[in-house]
Each structure stands twice: as C-alpha cells, then as structure tokens.
Design a protein around this motif. Sequence first.
Motif, PDB file in Angstrom:
ATOM      1  N   VAL A 136       0.821  -1.302   0.044  1.00  0.00           N
ATOM      2  CA  VAL A 136      -0.121  -0.230  -0.050  1.00  0.00           C
ATOM      3  C   VAL A 136       0.991   1.011  -0.043  1.00  0.00           C
ATOM      4  O   VAL A 136       0.631   2.222  -0.757  1.00  0.00           O
ATOM      5  CB  VAL A 136      -0.910   0.082   1.149  1.00  0.00           C
ATOM      6  N   PHE A 137       1.745   1.290   0.872  1.00  0.00           N
ATOM      7  CA  PHE A 137       2.661   2.557   0.880  1.00  0.00           C
ATOM      8  C   PHE A 137       4.010   2.487   0.037  1.00  0.00           C
ATOM      9  O   PHE A 137       4.281   3.632  -0.148  1.00  0.00           O
ATOM     10  CB  PHE A 137       3.180   2.570   2.420  1.00  0.00           C
ATOM     11  N   ALA A 138       4.480   1.375  -0.170  1.00  0.00           N
ATOM     12  CA  ALA A 138       5.735   1.335  -0.953  1.00  0.00           C
ATOM     13  C   ALA A 138       6.966   2.315  -0.310  1.00  0.00           C
ATOM     14  O   ALA A 138       7.432   2.877  -1.043  1.00  0.00           O
ATOM     15  CB  ALA A 138       5.235   1.610  -2.185  1.00  0.00           C
ATOM     16  N   SER A 139       6.803   2.093   1.092  1.00  0.00           N
ATOM     17  CA  SER A 139       7.686   3.129   1.702  1.00  0.00           C
ATOM     18  C   SER A 139       7.796   2.406   3.146  1.00  0.00           C
ATOM     19  O   SER A 139       7.176   1.575   3.373  1.00  0.00           O
ATOM     20  CB  SER A 139       7.622   4.371   1.814  1.00  0.00           C
ATOM     21  N   PHE A 140       8.903   3.004   3.782  1.00  0.00           N
ATOM     22  CA  PHE A 140       9.183   2.559   5.207  1.00  0.00           C
ATOM     23  C   PHE A 140       7.746   2.878   6.298  1.00  0.00           C
ATOM     24  O   PHE A 140       7.653   2.428   7.263  1.00  0.00           O
ATOM     25  CB  PHE A 140      10.306   3.271   6.040  1.00  0.00           C
ATOM     26  N   LEU A 141       6.799   3.816   5.839  1.00  0.00           N
ATOM     27  CA  LEU A 141       5.864   4.076   6.462  1.00  0.00           C
ATOM     28  C   LEU A 141       5.024   2.904   6.791  1.00  0.00           C
ATOM     29  O   LEU A 141       4.117   2.764   7.656  1.00  0.00           O
ATOM     30  CB  LEU A 141       4.705   4.812   5.645  1.00  0.00           C
ATOM     31  N   ALA A 142       5.129   1.802   6.026  1.00  0.00           N
ATOM     32  CA  ALA A 142       4.389   0.337   6.416  1.00  0.00           C
ATOM     33  C   ALA A 142       4.590  -0.319   7.692  1.00  0.00           C
ATOM     34  O   ALA A 142       3.822  -0.656   8.281  1.00  0.00           O
ATOM     35  CB  ALA A 142       4.947  -0.459   5.297  1.00  0.00           C
ATOM     36  N   LEU A 143       5.953   0.359   8.480  1.00  0.00           N
ATOM     37  CA  LEU A 143       6.040  -0.036   9.959  1.00  0.00           C
ATOM     38  C   LEU A 143       5.204   0.824  10.667  1.00  0.00           C
ATOM     39  O   LEU A 143       4.731   0.353  11.909  1.00  0.00           O
ATOM     40  CB  LEU A 143       7.617   0.088  10.169  1.00  0.00           C
ATOM     41  N   LEU A 144       4.725   1.892  10.397  1.00  0.00           N
ATOM     42  CA  LEU A 144       3.919   2.639  11.489  1.00  0.00           C
ATOM     43  C   LEU A 144       2.654   1.983  11.883  1.00  0.00           C
ATOM     44  O   LEU A 144       2.480   2.301  13.197  1.00  0.00           O
ATOM     45  CB  LEU A 144       3.888   4.194  10.752  1.00  0.00           C
ATOM     46  N   PRO A 145       1.726   1.557  10.984  1.00  0.00           N
ATOM     47  CA  PRO A 145       0.632   1.193  11.537  1.00  0.00           C
ATOM     48  C   PRO A 145       0.913  -0.145  12.547  1.00  0.00           C
ATOM     49  O   PRO A 145      -0.108  -0.358  13.225  1.00  0.00           O
ATOM     50  CB  PRO A 145      -0.221   0.565  10.139  1.00  0.00           C
ATOM     51  N   VAL A 146       1.824  -1.166  12.153  1.00  0.00           N
ATOM     52  CA  VAL A 146       2.012  -2.234  12.732  1.00  0.00           C
ATOM     53  C   VAL A 146       2.201  -1.851  14.575  1.00  0.00           C
ATOM     54  O   VAL A 146       1.899  -2.255  15.355  1.00  0.00           O
ATOM     55  CB  VAL A 146       3.073  -3.028  12.283  1.00  0.00           C
ATOM     56  N   LEU A 147       3.421  -0.531  14.312  1.00  0.00           N
ATOM     57  CA  LEU A 147       3.740  -0.048  15.754  1.00  0.00           C
ATOM     58  C   LEU A 147       2.572   0.492  16.195  1.00  0.00           C
ATOM     59  O   LEU A 147       2.507   0.249  17.559  1.00  0.00           O
ATOM     60  CB  LEU A 147       4.905   1.129  15.289  1.00  0.00           C
ATOM     61  N   MET A 148       1.696   1.098  16.007  1.00  0.00           N
ATOM     62  CA  MET A 148       0.586   1.862  16.401  1.00  0.00           C
ATOM     63  C   MET A 148      -0.423   0.578  17.074  1.00  0.00           C
ATOM     64  O   MET A 148      -1.006   0.726  18.086  1.00  0.00           O
ATOM     65  CB  MET A 148      -0.170   2.593  15.598  1.00  0.00           C
ATOM     66  N   ALA A 149      -0.262  -0.563  16.251  1.00  0.00           N
ATOM     67  CA  ALA A 149      -1.172  -1.583  16.393  1.00  0.00           C
ATOM     68  C   ALA A 149      -0.727  -2.329  17.900  1.00  0.00           C
ATOM     69  O   ALA A 149      -1.612  -2.632  18.743  1.00  0.00           O
ATOM     70  CB  ALA A 149      -1.420  -2.488  15.421  1.00  0.00           C
TER      71      ALA A 149
END
Length: 701
Positions: free
Chosen positions: A196-209
């Motif tokens: 979806v993000f094609a960037s390191f932003l993909a880590l952010l939702p998992v961290l928030m979860a």
Amino acid sequence: MTRITDFVLRHRLLVTLFWVLLAAAGAATASTTTSRLATTFTAPGSPAYETSVHVANTYHIGAGQDPDIITLTVPNGQTVDSPAVTSDLARVFAAARQVGGVQIVDYTTTHDRAFLTSDGRGTFALAYLPPGNPDSGSTLAPALESAVRAAAPDGWQVGVTGLNPLAQAGSGRSGNGVLAETLIGGLGALAVLAFVFASFLALLPVLMAAISILTTFLFMLGLTHLTDISFIAQFVVALVGLGVAIDYVLLVTTRWREERSHGANNREAVRRAMAHAGRAVVFSGLTVAIGLLTLVFLPIPALRSVGFAGALIPLASVAVAVTLLPVLLDTVGPRLDWPRIRNERTASRGWTAWARLTVRRRWPAAILGLAALLALAAPVAGIHLGAPHSDSLAAQGPARDALNTLTNGGVRSGVLTPMTVLAKESAAGDVARRLAEVPGVVTATATGQAREGTALVTVLPRDEAGSAAGQDTVARVRGSAAGDANVVGVTGSGPVNLDFRSALYGTFPWMLLILSLVTFLLLARAFRSLLLPAKAVLLNLVSLGAAFGVMVLVWQQGHGSESLWGVVGTGALSTWIPLMVFAFLYGLSMDYEVFLLARMREAYDAGHTTDDAVVEGLSRTGRLVTSAALILLLSFVAMSTAPVVDVKVLATGLGAGIFVDATIVRCLLVPTLVSLLGKWNWWLPARAAAVLRVAPSPVSA
C-alpha cells in the motif's frame, strides 16, 4: 479534531512518553493478564444451573459439566459380569475414586447392563469431577488413567475419554497461542502495508497496533481485578485489535500523504488529515465499541466480560490514532515516507474505472450484489445451535481410541453427555424407571448416592446433547421430570446449554434494537443524513446473515472444514458464537461504511453531484478498504490456527463477514445504492438536524 491535534503537537514529548510507558507496562504484565482469564460459560439463575449448584454443594461433583469416561476391556474369554471380573472391576474403580475427589458411576454400583458393551467384554464408568474443574483433559484425565491402569489386572485395556479429554487431544494436535497468532497476523499485515505505502511508512501502522494492543491488555488486567474476564477476550483484543488499529492508522496516514502531495506543508497536512480522516476514525471507533458494549445486556457473565474488555481495543486504537499518530507524522513521518514510489496526488485509476462502471451499471450491479448476499445467507435457514460433535474434537489419540472402543461395542456416544436428576431419596427408583422410558434415553439409573433426603439419578441419552436429536431428548426428559413432584431438578451439559441458549437469545431482540438505534443516531450525525445510516444498518444485517451462512456451510455441514483445518463438520455451532460474530462484525464492518461514506459526503459538500461523489469516494478509499479488509482477514486466518475448535469457527465467521462486507457490500452495493437514491441520500430535515445538533440538509440541495 483540529484542537486535539494542535494540543498533542504542542506536547509531543509528553504524549510519546505516555504511550511508551503504557505499552511497556502492558508488555510486562501480558502473561499475568492471560493467566487471570476465566474459562467458564454459565447462565446464573437458570433451572439447570441452580440444580448443578445444589448438586455441587450437596454431593461435591460438577454435575453441570460433562464427566470423563473410563473405559475397560477384559481379555478374550472373559466377561465383565462374571463374579471374578466384577470383583476386580470394583477394586479398579475404587482406585479411580482416590483421584482428585472424583466420584464414579459404573456397572458395579448400578448393576445396569447399559454400562456394558454388546459383547460383554467392555464397560465404562462416568467419572464426575469436583465442581470448577472443567479442564480435566490436561490434569485429571491422565491421573485417572494412571490410577486405573495401575489397579487393573494384566491384559486389561484401559482408556479415558469424554468431551473434555477429546477437546484437549484436538487442541494438542495443532494450533498456535495468542501471541503466535498475533505475530502471524502482524507479518501478513506488514506485507499488505508494504504494498500500500511502498515505503517505510508500512512499519508505522504495525507499531501503532502493537501499542494499542499492549495498552488494552494492561487495562484488561485491571478489569480482571474487578470481575471475571473470559479467555475469549485475549483473542479478540490481540487479533481484532491488530486489524482495527491498523485500519485507523492506514486511513489517517493515507490522507496525510494525499494532502502533502497536493502541496500542503507537513504540519498543515497532519492537521488536515486529522480534521477529515481523524474524524472518521473517531466515529468508526465509537461504532465498533458500541457494537461490543451491547454484549453487556446479556445475562451471561462471560459474554458481558468480553463486551467490556473488547470495547477497550477500538477505544485504545482511536486514542492512539488521534494523539500519538499525528505526533509521529509531524516528526518522523517525512523520513519514513521513503522511497516514495506511490503518489497520492491522483486517485487510483483502477478504482476510478470500477466506480464509474458501478454507477453506469447500477441496476444490474445492485441485483447481482443482493443475489450473492442472499445465496450466501441461505444456509442460515438450517442453523443448529448446540455443541460440536465429538467427531470434530479429535481424530486420533488415546481419548479417540477409548471412545471408538465403546462405539464399536454398541455403546452410543450420547453417554458422553449424561444428565443428572436430583430426586427425593424415597422415590429415586421410581423416577429412574419412568425416565428410562422416555424416547431417546438408553437408560436411567439410581446411582446409590443419597444425602440430605435427596438422591442422584443418572440418565444416559442415545445422542450427544449438543445434537438436534440430543436436544430433543433433553427437552423430553425435562418435560417428563417437570410434572413429577419427586424431582428437584435436572442438570447436565445438555440442560445447562439449553438454558444458556434461552438466556442468550431471549434478550437478543432488545440488544439488536438498542444497537441499531444508537448506530443510526451516531451515523446520522456523522453523515448529516437519515437515509445513509438506515441503509448502513440494513446492509450490515444482510452481510451478517451471509457470514452466518458461511459458518453453517463450512462448519455445521462440514463443507471444507476437514480439508482446511483437519476437523470434520461439527454438526452444530456453539450457542455463543453467532452472537459474538454479530457483536464484532456489526462494528468492524461499519469501519468501511464510515470510511467510504465520509469521503462521499465530503465530495458532495464540495459541490460534486451524487454520482461524482460516489466515484470520488470509491476511487479514493477503494484501495484502502480492500487493504484494510485483507489485513483483518489475515488476522482472522491467524486466529483460525488456534487449537480450540470454537475459536476456529469464530475466526471463520469473522473472516467471512469482513470479506463479504469489503467486496460485495462496500465495493458493489454501497456505491450502486447511493447512486440509485440520488439526492435523497443527503436529506436531513430541520427538525431532525436540531435533535442531532447539526446543520439541516434539505432534499432540494
């Protein structure tokens, strides 16, 4: 939302430390939390429950639970009813009575030949456990088998079976714990987010979860000191939380990227994302929480506890999304958004084309979508609420071998779920003789146990109490006993479960009415419309019917359960599962409704026509909705690897509901129906607007 965002951005360090400390405390106490969870489901005040309490207090046995079954087979050339063997048998069962307060009902005490196999070489005994010991498969069952094996003469075959040992055998065969399931779901979510993000932003939702889940576990620990919390809550918090928390972060972060791509500086992009997507997150989280909180209206303490505990996870996820997330986007967001392969300046071309197609072919699309939902929901007509059949609990192992020994010897599996009748001591024999004549009963026998002017009568049914035939037998036995003044009460897993079902679904219409009304009012305020929330509630109910239909098809009827999970069809859905699926899906699926309609409402308010608003809303949220649904689906796939059959069934229902809702409902029916209803979607008369405290929206607009 803007005021909240400005506040947290002014206190970034304080907000970050607050959530880090909560998450760390949740991680440190997670094992303590799970160890304090309860495993019982009861309906206090019901006739069977009160009878089981009476028996427990008087005879110190858990008559409302299924007993373990001890099986014995003597060598060829001998029969159990010969005097020499009967003497040895009495000695063996005397040894069993020394294990953990177990009380035995067997052939030597009842002299009832129903306790023998057809060839006379085998027999079984009902081993009733002390009250509050439902987990015999991991503790008392091995101890029973060891004691009996040590006392049995050489050449005797010994086994222990029963629904609890069978369930334990099935659980030990395969399955993951809650932490392993969360990890599996998290890895799947990370893969989707990377696309979806094609960037390191993909880590952010998992961290928030992770922060949301750990914080909720900490709050749940506090609840365990106030009331019993069901073990189901840990699966709900960990896996539903994983999906919901990621959904909210995904929505806000996607909008933040979109605002930045349109030229807003980072701080302003954060503020705009929170003003629009953050607002949708708040309404969505409240809807999910309300759906779960309706469980508190049930007269079942275990399910009420799941309602309280489960409602914490969407609220925690919302709190993280509207406080910690804007801080991280404001500080490290731009650096995490690398390499920025995907551009959010324009809407997805694929979803734009799909949206235009659904608007252009709205009548065929609406008919196709409704037909698909009705087809999936059709199996609900044959739904049977009960308990899983013994065949679905374990396919192999000592407990299965022991049961096979009995059934191959002509003993019906209904002996796994006997009923206990509490009768007046002077009339126990007459009560037993009369109940033995009830259709569906193999035998009814006085056990010889008598205290305080009462005596126990054991009733062995032909069919397991969770099956349709078994439930009919339970009803006939209770009906016969009800007219007998010598009967104090009837208990056993069958009567307890029937009372449980009556209590559970007796209040369901009120639960449904309250939930629908509160959801309607909440969404009417969010969308400034009367028609949109009414449509949302109705579509949710229809999609829930489809989820129930899938559960019936896959698990009750067994179409796919064995090939996918190695479990044969259960023949019934556990009584509590459909209601739990309803409570969770009603709120979870509303996420997508809020995401989609909020964007359509925004486009309409900006001056677009209804059809253009549909295209704008679906093209901007289509990828988000399907990605969010895929993440939730992966969470439920992980949940289905749990060792408990009921958890597998629950995960299947939740996963099917999310899939149907994100595809047929949100991507097909919602856009077509909004297009068909045209300007009436946005109608909100002045009187209703005044009640909701929002601006009116006349139909002429």
